[in-house]
Motif scaffolding. Structure first.
Motif, PDB file in Angstrom:
ATOM      1  N   TRP A 170       6.894   1.757   0.935  1.00 26.89           N
ATOM      2  CA  TRP A 170       6.657   2.340  -0.385  1.00 26.89           C
ATOM      3  C   TRP A 170       7.741   3.378  -0.675  1.00 26.89           C
ATOM      4  O   TRP A 170       8.243   3.471  -1.794  1.00 26.89           O
ATOM      5  N   ASP A 208       0.833  -1.196   0.000  1.00 27.97           N
ATOM      6  CA  ASP A 208       0.000   0.000   0.000  1.00 27.97           C
ATOM      7  C   ASP A 208       0.874   1.256   0.000  1.00 27.97           C
ATOM      8  O   ASP A 208       1.959   1.270   0.578  1.00 27.97           O
ATOM      9  N   ARG A 209       0.383   2.316  -0.653  1.00 26.02           N
ATOM     10  CA  ARG A 209       1.146   3.561  -0.704  1.00 26.02           C
ATOM     11  C   ARG A 209       1.397   4.152   0.677  1.00 26.02           C
ATOM     12  O   ARG A 209       2.360   4.902   0.872  1.00 26.02           O
ATOM     13  N   ALA A 210       0.532   3.839   1.629  1.00 28.43           N
ATOM     14  CA  ALA A 210       0.717   4.356   2.987  1.00 28.43           C
ATOM     15  C   ALA A 210       1.779   3.578   3.762  1.00 28.43           C
ATOM     16  O   ALA A 210       2.229   4.021   4.819  1.00 28.43           O
ATOM     17  N   ASP A 211       2.173   2.443   3.241  1.00 26.82           N
ATOM     18  CA  ASP A 211       3.196   1.629   3.903  1.00 26.82           C
ATOM     19  C   ASP A 211       4.541   2.351   3.807  1.00 26.82           C
ATOM     20  O   ASP A 211       4.923   2.815   2.732  1.00 26.82           O
ATOM     21  N   PRO A 212       5.281   2.477   4.907  1.00 29.11           N
ATOM     22  CA  PRO A 212       6.577   3.176   4.844  1.00 29.11           C
ATOM     23  C   PRO A 212       7.563   2.527   3.879  1.00 29.11           C
ATOM     24  O   PRO A 212       8.493   3.183   3.408  1.00 29.11           O
ATOM     25  N   SER A 262       8.270   6.597  -1.257  1.00 25.19           N
ATOM     26  CA  SER A 262       8.311   7.535  -2.374  1.00 25.19           C
ATOM     27  C   SER A 262       9.102   8.784  -1.989  1.00 25.19           C
ATOM     28  O   SER A 262       8.965   9.301  -0.880  1.00 25.19           O
TER      29      SER A 262
END
Length: 283
Positions: free
Chosen positions: A200, A194-198, A202
Motif C-alpha cells: 500500500w 489491504d491498507r496494512a499490506d506494505p 502510503s
C-alpha cells in the motif's frame, strides 16, 4: 573489436530520415542530439518507425521548464549549446507519446543552466514500443500499488490504489511493459490490497510547518497524472510548486524516481512557516 566477423555497421543519414528498415531496431540511443533537430516530432516518428515491437529508446537531452522564447530560438550560439532548441519536458514526452511510444519515464535529471529565468536541465528518458502479442498467461486484473493514491495511464485509464481493475487486451499489453509492470499487482481474479499490506506504501507528510522556498516538482512519467496522499495532483511534465513538506515526501523512495525537482527562486528564499491542518491540504 576482436570478433572473427564484424558485428558493427555504420550508416550515414539524418535523424528524421534514417537509412534503416522499419521494425528492426532493438534499442535507440541518443545523447543531446534530438535537441538540435529542427523538427523533433519528425525524429520521434522516425524512431518509432525503426524500433522493433518490444524495442525501446533511451535518450539524454536538454529540456526547459517553460517554452523557449523566439529571441533565444534565433540565437545560433545558444542553439549550438543545446539551449535554444530545447522543448519543455511536457512537449518532449508528448511528442514521444504521439509517435506511439509508451511507458515513457525519467531515469535521471540534473540542472544545466538558467537563462533569463528559464531553467534548462538534463534528463535521461526511456520508453517502449509495445509488442504485438500478449504473453500466453496474460493477466486479467491489475491492482495499483502505492505510493500513489490515484494514477492515469497513457491510454487515459484511471486506477485507484488497492482496487483491482479489469484489463482489456490493450491495457494488458501496456501494463505488462516496464516500468508499469513493477507498479501493479497482476492476477487472474480481482485482488484487493489491504491498507496494512506494505505494498500500500502510503507516505504522509510530517506535521512540521510548511516553508515555500521556490521548489517545483515535475512528474516525469510513466503516468499522465498522479495523486499523492495529501491530495496533490501532478501532471506529467508540468511544473507544480511544492512546499518543503511535499518535497520531503517526493524525495522518498517510492516517489523520487518519478519526479524531477527544480528551484525557480532567483535567490535563496525562505518565506514564513505555514501551519497545516492535521490532514494536510495547506498546499
Amino acid at each position: 573489436l576482436g570478433y572473427p566477423a564484424s558485428n558493427v555497421e555504420f550508416k550515414k543519414g539524418l535523424a528524421d530520415a534514417m537509412p534503416v528498415a522499419e521494425n528492426t531496431v532493438d534499442l535507440i540511443i541518443s545523447n543531446c542530439v534530438i535537441n538540435l533537430a529542427p523538427n523533433k516530432r519528425k525524429v520521434f516518428r522516425e524512431m518509432f518507425r525503426v524500433a522493433k515491437p518490444g524495442g525501446r529508446f533511451t535518450v539524454s537531452d536538454i529540456v526547459a521548464d517553460q517554452p523557449v522564447p523566439q529571441y533565444l530560438i534565433h540565437d545560433a550560439k545558444k542553439w549550438g549549446d543545446c539551449l535554444s532548441g530545447a522543448l519543455t519536458l511536457t512537449d518532449y514526452m508528448a511528442g514521444m507519446t504521439d509517435a506511439g511510444f509508451v511507458g515513457i519515464h525519467l531515469i535521471t535529471s540534473s540542472p544545466w543552466q538558467r537563462i533569463d529565468g528559464i531553467h534548462f536541465f538534463s534528463v535521461t528518458l526511456t520508453g517502449y514500443k509495445l509488442p504485438t502479442q500478449l504473453p500466453t498467461a496474460a493477466p486479467r486484473y491489475a491492482t495499483l500499488r502505492g505510493p500513489f493514491s490515484r494514477v492515469v495511464d497513457e491510454r487515459g485509464t484511471a486506477y485507484l490504489r488497492g482496487i483491482p481493475q479489469p484489463l482489456t487486451q490493450d491495457l494488458a499489453l501496456l501494463l505488462s511493459q516496464p516500468p508499469f509492470d513493477s507498479l501493479f499487482i497482476f492476477s487472474p481474479n480481482p485482488r484487493w490490497l489491504d491498507r496494512a499490506d506494505p505494498r500500500w506504501a502510503s507516505v504522509l507528510p510530517s506535521q512540521d510547518p510548511c516553508l515555500w522556498t521556490g521548489d517545483f516538482a515535475l512528474l516525469a512519467g510513466p503516468f499522465l497524472e498522479v495523486c499523492d496522499d495529501d491530495h496533490h495532483l501532478f501532471r506529467r511534465g508540468e511544473p507544480a510548486e511544492i512546499c518543503s513538506k511535499t518535497r520531503r515526501v517526493l524525495e522518498t523512495n517510492g516517489y523520487s524516481s518519478h519526479f524531477a525537482i527544480l528551484n525557480r527562486a532567483g535567490e535563496p528564499a525562505g518565506g514564513e512557516a505555514v501551519s497545516c491542518a492535521p490532514t494536510g491540504g495547506c498546499c
